[in-house]
Design an enzyme around this catalytic site. Sequence first.
Site, PDB file in Angstrom:
ATOM      1  N   ILE A  88       0.880  -1.166   0.000  1.00  0.00           N
ATOM      2  CA  ILE A  88       0.000   0.000   0.000  1.00  0.00           C
ATOM      3  C   ILE A  88       0.917   1.215   0.000  1.00  0.00           C
ATOM      4  CG2 ILE A  88      -0.191  -0.088   2.531  1.00  0.00           C
ATOM      5  CD1 ILE A  88      -2.921   1.218   2.319  1.00  0.00           C
ATOM      6  N   SER A  89       0.688   2.146  -0.906  1.00  0.00           N
ATOM      7  CA  SER A  89       1.549   3.320  -1.006  1.00  0.00           C
ATOM      8  C   SER A  89       1.471   4.162   0.256  1.00  0.00           C
ATOM      9  CB  SER A  89       1.141   4.175  -2.212  1.00  0.00           C
ATOM     10  OG  SER A  89       1.322   3.480  -3.422  1.00  0.00           O
ATOM     11  N   GLN A  90       2.538   4.863   0.527  1.00  0.00           N
ATOM     12  CA  GLN A  90       2.526   5.740   1.693  1.00  0.00           C
ATOM     13  C   GLN A  90       1.460   6.825   1.509  1.00  0.00           C
ATOM     14  OE1 GLN A  90       5.594   8.760   2.224  1.00  0.00           O
ATOM     15  NE2 GLN A  90       6.682   7.879   0.472  1.00  0.00           N
TER      16      GLN A  90
END
Length: 220
Positions: free
Chosen positions: A68-70
């Site tokens: 999951i992207s930051q």
Amino acid sequence: MKIEHLQYLKHSNSKASKMVTELQQKGIHHEALLQLMLTIPRHDFVESAFSHLAYSATPLPIGKSQTISQPLTVAVMTQWLLKYSRLGRVLEVGTGSGYQTCILSHFFNKVHTIERQKSLFDTAHQRLSKMAIRNVEFHHGDGHLGWPTTLKVDAVIVTAMANKVPLALTDCLKDKGILIMPLDQPEPMIGCWQKLNDQWKRLEDGPAQFVPMLEGLVCD
């Protein structure tokens, strides 16, 4: 924002508040987006072992070697869309955990999302269904091939790194549509482009950290 979706968004804690404050300090100023990211339970979109880090400024594993992207990456891409795109239909390549999908669903009339990993596809589908999000259409497929039926969208957002833009994705984009995608040439970056007939206008860009965009399906 589609207020009817917000009935399940009751979550707010000190970690989420700190995350939003940090986003503001780094240039995220769209108030509806910040409020949404404050209230969505981001810890529900990561593996339980990493839930205590869900609001930190780092990508986190979600299984199948995916992340999951930051929060800042998600916020930047979404803010670009809200700044430049018509908010009709959007095609997302790389459903992943469904977090970005969830955010998109609150601003676009319709979200079409593609995921090649069947287990991630199933989990994200179930997660958003439980949240009573009804304007997302899911497809288990190869993002390089685009949507399986004829589709014209106002925006395309790709959440994996590629060395070129697949033709199937540009073909489905309407004129004056917006493409947001990370590319690794000549160096890793994420860009925001507008399609103007057969030409492309770069609107924004910045550094990028994404997993690679792979071809084919994974069904286990």
